[in-house]
Design a protein around this motif. Structure first.
Motif, PDB file in Angstrom:
ATOM      1  N   HIS A 536      14.466 -31.796  40.763  1.00 59.57           N
ATOM      2  CA  HIS A 536      13.787 -33.094  40.832  1.00 59.57           C
ATOM      3  C   HIS A 536      12.966 -33.349  39.572  1.00 59.57           C
ATOM      4  O   HIS A 536      12.868 -34.495  39.113  1.00 59.57           O
ATOM      5  CB  HIS A 536      12.892 -33.154  42.071  1.00 59.57           C
ATOM      6  CG  HIS A 536      12.253 -34.482  42.291  1.00 59.57           C
ATOM      7  ND1 HIS A 536      11.027 -34.832  41.751  1.00 59.57           N
ATOM      8  CD2 HIS A 536      12.682 -35.568  42.989  1.00 59.57           C
ATOM      9  CE1 HIS A 536      10.714 -36.055  42.098  1.00 59.57           C
ATOM     10  NE2 HIS A 536      11.705 -36.542  42.869  1.00 59.57           N
ATOM     11  N   LEU A 539      15.687 -34.285  37.049  1.00 58.23           N
ATOM     12  CA  LEU A 539      16.487 -35.452  37.427  1.00 58.23           C
ATOM     13  C   LEU A 539      15.753 -36.206  38.535  1.00 58.23           C
ATOM     14  O   LEU A 539      16.038 -36.034  39.730  1.00 58.23           O
ATOM     15  CB  LEU A 539      17.873 -35.016  37.909  1.00 58.23           C
ATOM     16  CG  LEU A 539      18.688 -34.130  36.950  1.00 58.23           C
ATOM     17  CD1 LEU A 539      19.937 -33.590  37.640  1.00 58.23           C
ATOM     18  CD2 LEU A 539      19.065 -34.915  35.704  1.00 58.23           C
ATOM     19  N   PRO A 540      14.784 -37.037  38.173  1.00 58.43           N
ATOM     20  CA  PRO A 540      13.942 -37.701  39.186  1.00 58.43           C
ATOM     21  C   PRO A 540      14.722 -38.622  40.128  1.00 58.43           C
ATOM     22  O   PRO A 540      14.223 -38.966  41.217  1.00 58.43           O
ATOM     23  CB  PRO A 540      12.955 -38.512  38.333  1.00 58.43           C
ATOM     24  CG  PRO A 540      12.999 -37.908  36.978  1.00 58.43           C
ATOM     25  CD  PRO A 540      14.376 -37.374  36.816  1.00 58.43           C
ATOM     26  N   ASP A 541      15.924 -39.031  39.730  1.00 53.02           N
ATOM     27  CA  ASP A 541      16.666 -39.996  40.539  1.00 53.02           C
ATOM     28  C   ASP A 541      17.525 -39.350  41.626  1.00 53.02           C
ATOM     29  O   ASP A 541      18.287 -40.062  42.314  1.00 53.02           O
ATOM     30  CB  ASP A 541      17.558 -40.855  39.641  1.00 53.02           C
ATOM     31  CG  ASP A 541      16.741 -41.704  38.672  1.00 53.02           C
ATOM     32  OD1 ASP A 541      15.583 -42.045  39.029  1.00 53.02           O
ATOM     33  OD2 ASP A 541      17.242 -42.006  37.571  1.00 53.02           O
ATOM     34  N   ILE A 542      17.460 -38.046  41.768  1.00 50.73           N
ATOM     35  CA  ILE A 542      18.263 -37.403  42.811  1.00 50.73           C
ATOM     36  C   ILE A 542      17.725 -37.813  44.181  1.00 50.73           C
ATOM     37  O   ILE A 542      16.590 -38.278  44.306  1.00 50.73           O
ATOM     38  CB  ILE A 542      18.230 -35.865  42.669  1.00 50.73           C
ATOM     39  CG1 ILE A 542      16.789 -35.337  42.834  1.00 50.73           C
ATOM     40  CG2 ILE A 542      18.827 -35.422  41.342  1.00 50.73           C
ATOM     41  CD1 ILE A 542      16.678 -33.851  42.927  1.00 50.73           C
ATOM     42  N   PRO A 543      18.523 -37.629  45.223  1.00 54.64           N
ATOM     43  CA  PRO A 543      18.043 -37.967  46.577  1.00 54.64           C
ATOM     44  C   PRO A 543      16.783 -37.177  46.929  1.00 54.64           C
ATOM     45  O   PRO A 543      16.651 -36.010  46.581  1.00 54.64           O
ATOM     46  CB  PRO A 543      19.208 -37.569  47.477  1.00 54.64           C
ATOM     47  CG  PRO A 543      20.412 -37.595  46.579  1.00 54.64           C
ATOM     48  CD  PRO A 543      19.935 -37.195  45.228  1.00 54.64           C
ATOM     49  N   ALA A 544      15.857 -37.843  47.618  1.00 58.39           N
ATOM     50  CA  ALA A 544      14.603 -37.193  48.021  1.00 58.39           C
ATOM     51  C   ALA A 544      14.816 -36.466  49.347  1.00 58.39           C
ATOM     52  O   ALA A 544      15.697 -36.833  50.137  1.00 58.39           O
ATOM     53  CB  ALA A 544      13.498 -38.236  48.148  1.00 58.39           C
ATOM     54  N   SER A 593      25.606 -35.916  44.567  1.00 56.38           N
ATOM     55  CA  SER A 593      25.148 -37.114  43.864  1.00 56.38           C
ATOM     56  C   SER A 593      25.343 -37.035  42.354  1.00 56.38           C
ATOM     57  O   SER A 593      25.217 -38.055  41.659  1.00 56.38           O
ATOM     58  CB  SER A 593      23.666 -37.365  44.166  1.00 56.38           C
ATOM     59  OG  SER A 593      22.845 -36.397  43.501  1.00 56.38           O
TER      60      SER A 593
END
Length: 880
Positions: A536, A539-544, A593
């Motif tokens: 995370h 890659l901040p845009d990965i699923p939370a 993802s």
């Protein structure tokens, strides 16, 4: 020994009774020497003069009389006022030499330690106190080996009372009246010069540069000339020295020899003393290890240690090298080893008085100066060495001598093209990466990183675990992988610019361990959560994670994600009752993802957990949990690739289900290929532009340009040639005479493993030493002289042992302390009694100890490798 006040009284008595000039000096061995020049001796024969002096000094033990009239002194050129006596103890004669050898400590300065090599010819004397031990045979076979290596060899038969070299070489019929050593020495005594030496030298073979200077043709004239030779008189004041004249004349032969091998008379013969104690650069002492030979050879050895060769100057005293052949020992299994160990034990005691100029022991590796030769019927039964092939035993003897011969002038100082850089420029520019990989700048890392088959395997995406000892290059591989945009660093060495200041350390792991214990969870259940958090951050845009009570990855204060944020986020993710299952599913969701591959990197798992006993227990549990996670989740992930870099000891200790599956996808950095190991040094030196210019000027060939080809792909001949330019070809006097073999063997642990860091450290230390040596003693045979390599091993050894104990295996400290007490290697296993058996087994596993067989009864023994021996202050004996 007469006391000084007695000497003064004797001089006073003689002066009052005889007048003239009087000198009385103490003989270094026993008694006194008297010299008188007076008119009182006119008309008296020598016997009457001696009786007159003895009557004046009835109680004196006069061992030498020099009693002359003034006219006799004038005729001999000795009429001037008597000057103080020379230091008689330095005379290369038996009484003086044996007396000097009685010292309890003797400082030696060997050419192999000081100068490295010597200008040709190198003179070697083969000697034995008793006959029948293969002295002449060893000389003749060594001569053939040396000649086969392309060097010119002159064999000189100085066994004047029983000459035999001509027969050994099938040359006896060519030795005619008036030819040989005896006529040459007799003529030099009369004329003061050696003339037409080349007319006395016989060529033994046409194929190789092997020559013989025979003793002479035995007969009445030979015996007459021999009876007049008086070697002790050659070392008087202002006397002609035929022996030194002969050695000097050898240098001016049409085919100048690189090596002169002298076959000496056995026993305490007059000519043997100056051969051993004056003209020789190296003495090869042959003996059979029987008690009858022990005392005499001991006294001889001590005398050799106190000798000063003809190479000596006031500023640079030079001790003749000494080597030993134990021959011919029985070849029965076990018996040979027994005699070999006996010989080495004796020699160790004989040499124990020798000290180097710094005060330390002068010998610490008997293996390099002792050769044991078994009885060989084919040699014993042969009338000539020309009709029988020698063995590798004599190759070692030859290497002792050729190791002192100056190699070809590789750098061509004074003759190189103006465009080529000189040694000073190259030496000033050399830098080696002696620091750990985590401390290297990226530019330096790129310039020193060497790609090999093992390294390429470690870099491959399908390799999950990279295993290696400390210093084998794991962190260099890690940093190379971490440069990629798709790399995601989970753990890393402290201080590296991985853009993630939260990379776990001992405090983080301690806090996580406490959290796991409180929740009754295992490390394998925590790692998926920690992995998701690390991904995370990259890659901040990965699923939370949908089950989290609050958003994760958000700094609690400021913009920087801190270690406390990491610990708090792990607590949030683990708070759910099904957290372990959910965290694993989260990773699978992240993987689906992604549109490209990403490598999850783990390094510094050894030190990241800390070094206390509790930390190490937590580390093993944590690493085992990580590898279990990798083994379980890895096959399910398609875009996320694991890469775990582990020290070999940790890999060995951790217990993981189905560990064999991980082993099949692992790579081990062992550096088992010697040529790849040399490439490390060459590639690091290649960063020096002057070194690059020098090597390419010397080695480039039509169709192959070194500068356009990576070092990794150079043919072996170019790697070896570059190494010779860098570090010379041979180490003086060693059993492993070639420098590449020497470095390869010295930097190996007991398991035969090598570390690039040790080589880089050695080259770094050697460059510093060479810069100092070059200021006082220039050396143009290579950029780094072999002596600098040899002396750098001490520093490397200390560093290697420190890394082994401080960073990897601190529990081995009791073993190291015991080894320091034992003091020599190899040693009987019983000397480790009292040391915990599990520690001894660990020392073997990690390469500190190697089990070897002992002599005769094959009792277990242990050997300490050279890499650690120096740091443990252990001497070395035997051939382990």
């Amino acid at each position: 020994m007469t006391q000084p006040d007695g000497i003064d009284l004797m001089k006073e008595v003689l002066q009052e009774a005889l007048g003239g000039q009087v000198r009385v000096t103490a003989d270094p061995f026993i008694g006194v020497r008297v010299r008188v020049i007076t008119e009182e001796f006119v008309g008296l024969p020598p016997r009457a003069r001696r009786e007159r002096v003895q009557s004046l000094l009835p109680d004196a033990n006069i061992v030498r009389h020099d009693l002359l009239t003034p006219d006799e002194a004038a005729f001999l050129g000795q009429e001037e006022e008597l000057s103080p006596a020379p230091a008689q103890a330095e005379l290369p004669l038996w009484p003086e030499a044996l007396a000097s050898g009685k010292a309890t400590e003797i400082t030696v300065r060997f050419p192999s330690k000081d100068y490295g090599t010597l200008p040709s010819p190198v003179v070697a004397t083969f000697y034995s106190l008793r006959g029948g031990v293969g002295r002449s045979t060893a000389l003749a076979h060594a001569a053939r080996v040396i000649a086969s290596q392309g060097l010119t060899v002159l064999c000189v038969d100085m066994d004047l009372e029983a000459p035999g070299l001509a027969s050994l070489f099938d040359m006896e019929e060519r030795v005619t009246e008036g030819l040989g050593v005896v006529p040459l020495l007799a003529s030099a005594e009369a004329t003061g010069e050696i003339s037409a030496l080349d007319e006395h030298v016989l060529r033994v073979t046409e194929e190789a540069g092997l020559f013989l200077l025979p003793a002479g043709c035995p007969g009445a004239e030979y015996a007459r000339l021999l009876s007049h030779l008086d070697p002790s008189a050659w070392y008087g004041e202002d006397e002609v020295n035929p022996l030194r004249l002969l050695v000097e004349a050898v240098s001016h032969l049409p085919e100048q020899p690189d090596v002169v091998l002298i076959d000496s008379r056995t026993g305490i013969s007059p000519l043997a003393a100056p051969l051993l104690f004056d003209v020789s650069d190296i003495n090869v002492i042959t003996f059979y290890p029987h008690p009858q030979a022990k005392a005499g050879t001991r006294a001889l050895t001590r005398a050799l240690l106190a000798a000063r060769s003809r190479r000596s100057t006031d500023e640079r005293p030079c001790t003749p090298e000494v080597r030993f052949i134990a021959s011919p020992v029985p070849t029965t299994a076990g018996i040979r080893e027994f005699y070999a160990e006996r010989a080495q034990d004796w020699i160790s005691e004989w040499l124990s008085v020798a000290r180097n100029p710094d005060g330390g022991p002068a010998f610490d590796a008997l293996e390099e100066i002792v050769q044991v030769i078994g009885y060989q019927e084919t040699l014993a039964a042969s009338d000539s060495v020309m009709r029988v092939q020698g063995t590798d035993d004599f190759t070692v003897v030859a290497d002792w001598i050729t190791g002192l011969v100056e190699p070809n002038d590789v750098l061509g100082e004074g003759s190189h093209e103006p465009s080529e850089p000189g040694k000073d420029e190259v030496l000033a520019s050399l830098q080696f990466a002696g620091e750990t990989a985590e401390k290297q700048e990226l530019e330096e890392l790129h310039g020193t990183f060497l790609s090999t088959a093992d390294v390429d395997r470690a870099l491959a995406l399908d390799t999950v675990v990279v295993i290696g000892r400390k210093g084998t290059g794991k962190t260099a591989v890690f940093r190379r992988l971490a440069e990629a945009e798709t790399a995601i660093v989970i753990t890393s060495p402290p201080g590296l610019d991985t853009h993630k200041s939260w990379t776990p350390d001992a405090d983080v792991y301690s806090a996580l361990g406490t959290e796991l214990k409180g929740r009754e969870l295992e490390w394998r259940q925590m790692w998926p959560a920690l992995l998701g958090l690390a991904i995370h951050q990259h890659l901040p845009d990965i699923p939370a994670p949908g089950w989290a009570e609050r958003p994760i990855g958000v700094p609690a204060a400021g913009d920087e994600y801190l270690k406390t944020d990491l610990v708090n986020d792990v607590k949030v993710l683990l708070s759910h009752p099904q957290a372990p299952l959910l965290a694993g599913q989260w990773l699978l969701e992240i993987d689906r993802s992604l549109t490209m591959d990403h490598v999850l990197l783990f390094d510094a798992l050894d030190t990241g957990f800390g070094n206390s006993e509790n930390d190490r227990k937590r580390r093993n549990d944590g690493v085992a949990g990580l590898l279990t996670t990798v083994a379980a989740l890895g096959p399910q992930l398609h875009r996320l690739k694991f890469k775990v870099l582990l020290r070999e000891d940790i890999w060995r200790e951790v217990s993981v289900p189905n560990k064999s599956h991980l082993s099949a996808r692992s790579a081990r950095l062992s550096w088992s290929n010697k040529m790849d190991y040399l490439r490390i040094a060459i590639k690091q030196a290649w960063r020096s532009q002057p070194f690059r210019r020098l090597v390419t000027a010397r080695l480039n060939k039509p169709g192959f340009q070194l500068e356009s080809t990576p070092v990794e792909y150079w043919p072996e001949e170019f790697v070896r040639s570059s190494w010779v330019i860098l570090a010379s070809e041979r180490v003086s006097g060693g059993r492993t005479a070639y420098t590449d073999n020497w470095v390869w063997s010295r930097l190996a642990d007991a398991n035969g493993d090598h570390a690039p860091r040790a080589l880089a450290q050695m080259m770094t230390a050697a460059v510093q030493l060479e810069r100092g040596f070059e200021a006082g003693n220039r050396y143009s045979r290579s950029i780094i002289r072999p002596r600098a390599l040899v002396e750098s091993l001490d520093e490397v050894s200390v560093s290697a042992l420190d890394a082994l104990q401080r960073d990897e295996f601190p529990e081995l400290d009791p073993v190291s302390r015991r080894l320091r007490v034992i003091g020599s290697t190899p040693f009987p296993a019983e000397q480790l009694e009292g040391t915990a058996p599990d520690l001894v087994r660990l020392a073997q596993k990690v390469g500190l100890l190697e089990a070897v067989s002992g002599p005769r009864d094959k009792t277990e023994r242990y050997r300490v490798p050279e890499l650690y021996r120096k740091a443990l202050s252990m001497t070395r004996k035997g051939q382990a």
